[in-house]
Design a protein around this motif. Structure first.
Motif, mmCIF file in Angstrom:
data_model
loop_
_atom_site.group_PDB
_atom_site.id
_atom_site.type_symbol
_atom_site.label_atom_id
_atom_site.label_comp_id
_atom_site.label_asym_id
_atom_site.label_seq_id
_atom_site.Cartn_x
_atom_site.Cartn_y
_atom_site.Cartn_z
ATOM 1 N N LEU A 1 -26.019 27.715 -10.414
ATOM 2 C CA LEU A 1 -25.164 28.431 -11.362
ATOM 3 C C LEU A 1 -24.815 29.834 -10.882
ATOM 4 N N GLN A 2 -25.538 30.352 -9.885
ATOM 5 C CA GLN A 2 -25.185 31.672 -9.354
ATOM 6 C C GLN A 2 -23.983 31.583 -8.425
ATOM 7 N N ASP A 3 -23.980 30.569 -7.571
ATOM 8 C CA ASP A 3 -22.849 30.401 -6.655
ATOM 9 C C ASP A 3 -21.772 29.483 -7.225
ATOM 10 N N LEU A 4 -22.036 28.885 -8.387
ATOM 11 C CA LEU A 4 -21.096 27.971 -9.054
ATOM 12 C C LEU A 4 -20.673 26.840 -8.126
ATOM 13 N N LYS A 5 -21.674 26.205 -7.534
ATOM 14 C CA LYS A 5 -21.438 25.048 -6.684
ATOM 15 C C LYS A 5 -22.426 23.952 -7.054
ATOM 16 N N PHE A 6 -22.043 22.730 -6.778
ATOM 17 C CA PHE A 6 -23.013 21.642 -6.914
ATOM 18 C C PHE A 6 -22.893 20.741 -5.699
ATOM 19 N N SER A 7 -23.985 20.063 -5.398
ATOM 20 C CA SER A 7 -24.001 19.095 -4.313
ATOM 21 C C SER A 7 -24.905 17.964 -4.749
ATOM 22 N N GLY A 8 -24.891 16.883 -3.998
ATOM 23 C CA GLY A 8 -25.726 15.779 -4.417
ATOM 24 C C GLY A 8 -25.670 14.606 -3.484
ATOM 25 N N THR A 9 -26.483 13.621 -3.810
ATOM 26 C CA THR A 9 -26.428 12.331 -3.125
ATOM 27 C C THR A 9 -26.404 11.246 -4.182
ATOM 28 N N VAL A 10 -25.732 10.171 -3.850
ATOM 29 C CA VAL A 10 -25.772 8.999 -4.697
ATOM 30 C C VAL A 10 -26.069 7.801 -3.808
ATOM 31 N N GLU A 11 -27.047 7.026 -4.215
ATOM 32 C CA GLU A 11 -27.365 5.781 -3.529
ATOM 33 C C GLU A 11 -27.088 4.651 -4.508
ATOM 34 N N ILE A 12 -26.171 3.759 -4.108
ATOM 35 C CA ILE A 12 -25.664 2.744 -5.026
ATOM 36 C C ILE A 12 -26.039 1.362 -4.507
ATOM 37 N N SER A 13 -26.735 0.600 -5.338
ATOM 38 C CA SER A 13 -27.066 -0.792 -4.999
ATOM 39 C C SER A 13 -25.858 -1.657 -5.338
ATOM 40 N N LEU A 14 -25.354 -2.389 -4.326
ATOM 41 C CA LEU A 14 -24.106 -3.125 -4.458
ATOM 42 C C LEU A 14 -24.332 -4.630 -4.375
ATOM 43 N N ARG A 15 -23.462 -5.333 -5.079
ATOM 44 C CA ARG A 15 -23.401 -6.783 -4.976
ATOM 45 C C ARG A 15 -22.073 -7.135 -4.310
ATOM 46 N N ILE A 16 -22.141 -7.847 -3.170
ATOM 47 C CA ILE A 16 -20.949 -8.176 -2.383
ATOM 48 C C ILE A 16 -20.502 -9.593 -2.754
ATOM 49 N N GLY A 17 -19.228 -9.748 -3.182
ATOM 50 C CA GLY A 17 -18.743 -11.050 -3.615
ATOM 51 C C GLY A 17 -18.232 -11.920 -2.479
ATOM 52 N N THR A 18 -17.378 -11.348 -1.617
ATOM 53 C CA THR A 18 -16.805 -12.091 -0.493
ATOM 54 C C THR A 18 -16.913 -11.243 0.763
ATOM 55 N N ASP A 19 -16.738 -11.899 1.910
ATOM 56 C CA ASP A 19 -16.825 -11.171 3.185
ATOM 57 C C ASP A 19 -15.880 -9.969 3.175
ATOM 58 N N THR A 20 -16.385 -8.829 3.585
ATOM 59 C CA THR A 20 -15.535 -7.638 3.629
ATOM 60 C C THR A 20 -16.158 -6.600 4.551
ATOM 61 N N SER A 21 -15.318 -5.772 5.097
ATOM 62 C CA SER A 21 -15.814 -4.647 5.891
ATOM 63 C C SER A 21 -15.408 -3.318 5.268
ATOM 64 N N THR A 22 -14.755 -3.364 4.099
ATOM 65 C CA THR A 22 -14.335 -2.125 3.439
ATOM 66 C C THR A 22 -14.997 -2.013 2.069
ATOM 67 N N VAL A 23 -15.313 -0.782 1.714
ATOM 68 C CA VAL A 23 -15.863 -0.470 0.397
ATOM 69 C C VAL A 23 -14.933 0.559 -0.241
ATOM 70 N N VAL A 24 -14.393 0.205 -1.396
ATOM 71 C CA VAL A 24 -13.430 1.071 -2.092
ATOM 72 C C VAL A 24 -14.023 1.478 -3.434
ATOM 73 N N LEU A 25 -14.086 2.779 -3.679
ATOM 74 C CA LEU A 25 -14.574 3.283 -4.958
ATOM 75 C C LEU A 25 -13.812 4.542 -5.321
ATOM 76 N N ASN A 26 -14.052 5.051 -6.526
ATOM 77 C CA ASN A 26 -13.320 6.224 -7.001
ATOM 78 C C ASN A 26 -13.978 7.516 -6.555
ATOM 79 N N SER A 27 -13.130 8.464 -6.182
ATOM 80 C CA SER A 27 -13.591 9.804 -5.847
ATOM 81 C C SER A 27 -12.390 10.732 -5.907
ATOM 82 N N LEU A 28 -12.627 11.955 -6.369
ATOM 83 C CA LEU A 28 -11.543 12.926 -6.442
ATOM 84 C C LEU A 28 -12.132 14.328 -6.309
#
Length: 900
Positions: free
Chosen positions: A30-57
């Motif tokens: 809160l002093q520098d008004l910044k945040f950082s982090g990590t997210v580790e997401i357990s995924l279920r893969i439906g069909t063969d793929t080499s790309t992972v698409v998710l939301n980020s902005l």
């Protein structure tokens, strides 16, 4: 639009990969008004793929890796594509992830703690308004601004959240704290991990602590919440009537908010066991907190286990008996807590079914059904009519309306459906269904629906199946037109000796519908009240699903359609019948309920506005009700007269005649009730006194204006507001500024910037726009843009809009600064409010043409609904002025000679 209705669209993420669990760590400075982090997401893969698409902005990535359990390897992306237009990140990996496998995606990210009131942002508050804290607001599509995720409601997953912050701050989230420790070198942190490396880089790592929260049930990303700051709390609890389990309840806020928190916390304590009984489902989380914040784009947000609301909607002065403020707090709390079931346990599949969340929370929580069980003295079903039912009908009477269930192809369209149709119309038609099938059976069906979809997503047909199971009625047949089509009908009643011939047509505020707008035939739950010679009322119920039909009854006796105003339709009677209805409504022992009388006034006024009937018919009905004692009838009268005064604001001679009529109506009420409040007052009399004083002041009654001016002058001279009842604070400030000069304006501005409580600040924000000096209007406009919180700018501008001398000034100044405002507030709910406040209350063809021309060549995709609705409103008001000025003037001039 959900998959039930349409194929997967490009704006929706593929279900080929779906998250099952998130381990999210957020580091807040809160002093520098910044945040950082990590997210580790357990995924279920439906069909063969080499790309992972998710939301980020608006996030910056520093580390990305993916571990495939099937391949037994960890990969880093061979390519990363940032798609800001669709608010996505696309990671391409060297090795194909096999179908029907699992993987774990790890991303490190960082961003600023912004001031944009979305994502993870900062607010300032406290006694000096300088206390900085951080919080989240994710609805509808802003979780992606705080961490990379599958940010769509039907990607439910569990979340384990960890927060790292300075040790003298408090962390809160959806779930209770599992454990919290100040950092020491001996603390077990994975060697070489992002957390370990970050701590290693700090000069004073022992200034920080790690807070780990319990894991959530499966939930959607938009109801995740967390906050960090110097918070305090008060605590209560409730005992589940279903299990006997005791759950803690807390109210969090900055220190200055806590003394005003008890009423909101008491409200939560009262309603939690009632909701459990109502839905026959126990609240599933270990705790529930509500959190009052100073900067918030919405009024409130139903984050599961951590409800967040603006301070203005949660705080109540414990020394005040202000019923309206109590109702406002109870309404907000009831609405958001209802979401713990509607939206949080069971969530809409996609945003086209937003009403499954908001319509239910409006009906159950902040309006009718809960209120009858907790605050019957507030007459909540009648209050619902003014606050929701007719608000929805006004919007739905426009050609620019939209169905309750409406396609949402992108983020811009999602933001725009948070309106009176998704909330108030949805609640109104659900109330209509509840009335038709019976509230007990309705709630039983709702419980069936919720139980079948616990921790899952749902669509409209799921709700209808639940209620159908409880009632054995064809619910889709009754409800589909009300949910899937825009608009509602007007039922035109023609009497014969044997009964009533009724015809339904679409009601439009621009006048009787042309054939092209009159294609829909609604399935109308029609109720007819008849009164026998001995005064005994009887109710007939029918399903009216044809263009025209005949219903037998004795028209020589008293009758009225739409019992208790539960049906979402207008009724047009003959002028003679309306007079008879008015006389019956005015009887001391009238067979018409309070809600019946409210509906009669609203319908007569709406029909007059749209040109179905003369304005004089509505005024004649109002005059017959001058002996009414109920606040909600008077509130209906006041609201409709205010709209007429507002519409004719550029014709002062008509406005003065209208104000004379207003004075005749409301000054006797002021004289009867007086200006002093007593602890022994009933809620009805407190509310009615407040309304009557406001109306008398607005209409220019000299005695009332002089008293309010004196109160404000005393406040200005002494700083002591003890003379001003809290209920009359707003009108006192407005009169003080409107009748005064620069000193009065400056003082209101000072109070808006540094109020002693939120209610005073809100009153002052509206009042600074009341000055008759255009120079001060310009200063008010500049103050709004530079001197108030972003969330409060529309309030400040509303003061200019409500002032007839500055309404056009406001429209022109917003045009001058339009590009700047659009850039500054893009993607927030605020910009829609700018459009509505600035333009929709203009009243001439010239204004319509100028507004349309100004916006013609702009990209209005982010606010096109608000724009079209505002233009429709200008057009309707302009047509009304042209059509009815002569008739209105003549009736008002000869009014004193009319019969009572």
């Amino acid at each position: 639009m959900s998959e039930e209705f349409a194929p997967q669209k490009d704006y929706r993420l593929s279900k080929n990969i779906a998250p099952e669990h998130y381990d999210l760590t957020i580091w807040t400075d809160l002093q520098d008004l910044k945040f950082s982090g990590t997210v580790e997401i357990s995924l279920r893969i439906g069909t063969d793929t080499s790309t992972v698409v998710l939301n980020s902005l608006a996030l910056e990535f520093s580390e990305v890796s993916l571990h495939s359990y099937a391949l037994q390897n960890t990969q880093t992306p061979s390519a990363t594509e940032i798609d800001d237009t669709r608010q996505r990140v696309i990671f391409t990996f060297p090795d194909v992830l096999p179908a029907n496998s699992t993987a774990r995606l790890k991303i490190a990210f960082k961003a600023d703690v912004s001031s944009q009131m979305m994502g993870y942002y900062r607010s300032t508050g406290g006694k000096d308004s300088k206390t900085v804290y951080a919080l989240t607001q994710f609805q509808p599509t802003a979780a992606r601004r705080a961490f990379p995720c599958w940010d769509e409601p039907n990607f439910k997953a569990t979340f384990a959240i960890t927060m790292i912050s300075r040790k003298d701050t408090v962390n809160i989230s959806n779930m209770p704290v599992a454990h919290e420790e100040v950092y020491t070198p001996q603390l077990e942190v994975e060697e070489g991990s992002w957390i370990a490396n970050t701590f290693a880089s700090l000069l004073h790592p022992s200034d920080w602590k790690i807070t780990t929260f319990e894991t959530t049930p499966p939930m959607s990303s938009y109801i995740i919440a967390y906050a960090n700051g110097p918070f305090e709390y008060i605590e209560s609890s409730y005992k589940s009537t279903l299990s006997g389990k005791v759950r803690p309840l807390r109210f969090y806020g900055t220190a200055n908010a806590i003394p005003h928190a008890q009423f909101a916390l008491d409200t939560v304590t009262k309603i939690m066991p009632i909701y459990e009984q109502m839905f026959d489902i126990e609240y599933p989380l270990p705790k529930l907190d509500i959190f009052a914040v100073d900067d918030f784009d919405l009024g409130g947000m139903e984050n599961w286990g951590l409800v967040i609301c603006r301070t203005q909607y949660l705080l109540h002065d414990p020394t005040s008996n202000d019923v309206q403020n109590q109702q406002s707090v109870a309404s907000m709390v009831g609405h958001e807590v209802a979401h713990m079931w509607f939206g949080d346990i069971t969530t809409m599949e996609w945003w086209d079914n937003l009403y499954l969340n908001e319509g239910f929370a409006t009906l159950m929580g902040d309006k009718a059904i809960l209120g009858k069980r907790v605050w019957p003295e507030w007459k909540p079903d009648s209050e619902f009519l003014g606050s929701s039912f007719f608000q929805a009908r006004q919007l739905d009477a426009k050609l620019s309306s939209h169905p309750v269930e409406v396609e949402c192809p992108n983020e811009d369209s999602i933001l725009q459906i948070f309106d009176a149709l998704s909330y108030a119309k949805a609640a109104s038609v659900l109330r209509m269904l509840s009335s038709h099938v019976g509230e007990h059976q309705f709630l039983k069906g709702v419980s069936i629906y919720l139980k079948k979809h616990l921790y899952k997503n749902a669509v409209t047909k799921d709700l209808w199946e639940g209620i159908q199971a409880a009632t054995n009625l064809d619910i889709p047949k009754i409800m589909d037109t009300w949910i899937k089509e825009m608009g509602y009908p007007v039922l035109t009643v023609t009497e014969t000796e044997d009964g009533l011939h009724i015809r339904q047509d679409r009601f439009l505020e621009t006048g009787p519908a042309e054939e092209k707008h009159n294609q829909i035939i609604w399935t109308v739950p029609l109720s007819i009240l008849t009164v026998s010679d001995d005064g005994k009322p009887t109710v007939q119920k029918h399903i009216f699903d044809t263009r025209e039909n005949f219903y037998s009854l004795e028209t020589s006796k008293v009758f009225k359609l739409n019992v208790d105003t539960t049906g979402f339709y207008a009724v047009q009677y003959s002028p003679e019948r309306l007079v008879r209805l008015g006389r019956t409504a005015a009887l001391p022992d009238s067979p018409f309920s309070l809600s019946d009388r409210i509906g009669l006034v609203w319908d007569a006024s709406a029909l007059a506005k749209a040109g179905y009937a003369p304005v004089s018919s509505a005024f004649a009905l109002i005059r017959m009700l001058q002996g009414e004692k109920e606040y909600f009838v008077w509130d209906t009268i006041a609201t409709n007269i205010e709209e007429i005064v507002s519409t004719w604001y550029e014709k002062p001679q008509v406005v003065e005649l209208l104000n004379a009529f207003r004075r005749d109506l409301f000054v006797p009420v002021v004289k009867r009730l007086g200006l002093k409040y007593s602890i022994s007052d009933s809620p009805n009399d407190r509310l009615l006194r407040t309304l009557a004083v406001r109306q008398a002041a607005a209409a220019g009654n000299p005695e009332v204006v002089a008293e309010l001016k004196a109160w404000y002058a005393h406040l200005l001279q002494t700083g002591n507001d003890s003379k001003i009842p809290s209920e009359l604070q707003g009108v006192t400030f407005k009169v003080g500024v409107g009748e005064g000069g620069r000193p009065e304006w400056e003082y209101a501005k000072q109070l808006a910037s540094n109020p002693k409580n939120p209610a005073q600040g809100v009153a002052a924000l509206y009042a600074v726009g009341a000055s008759k000096d255009l120079g001060l209007a310009e200063e008010t406009f500049q103050f709004a843009l530079t001197g108030v919180r972003d969330q409060d700018i529309p309030r400040c501008l509303s003061g200019l809009q409500q002032n007839p001398l500055t309404r056009k000034f406001l429209a022109e100044r917003v045009k001058d600064r339009f590009d700047e405002l659009e850039k500054r507030y893009a993607g927030t709910f605020n910009f829609k409010r700018f459009i509505e406040v600035s333009f929709r209350y203009l009243s001439s063809d010239k204004d319509y043409e100028a507004t349309a021309a100004f916006l013609k060549d702009r990209d209005t995709a982010a606010y096109d609904q608000a724009l079209r609705q505002s233009l429709d409103n200008i057009k309707t008001r302009a047509a009304w002025v042209k059509r009815s000025t002569e008739e209105l003037t003549e009736w008002l001039k000869r009014r004193p000679e009319g019969e009572r």
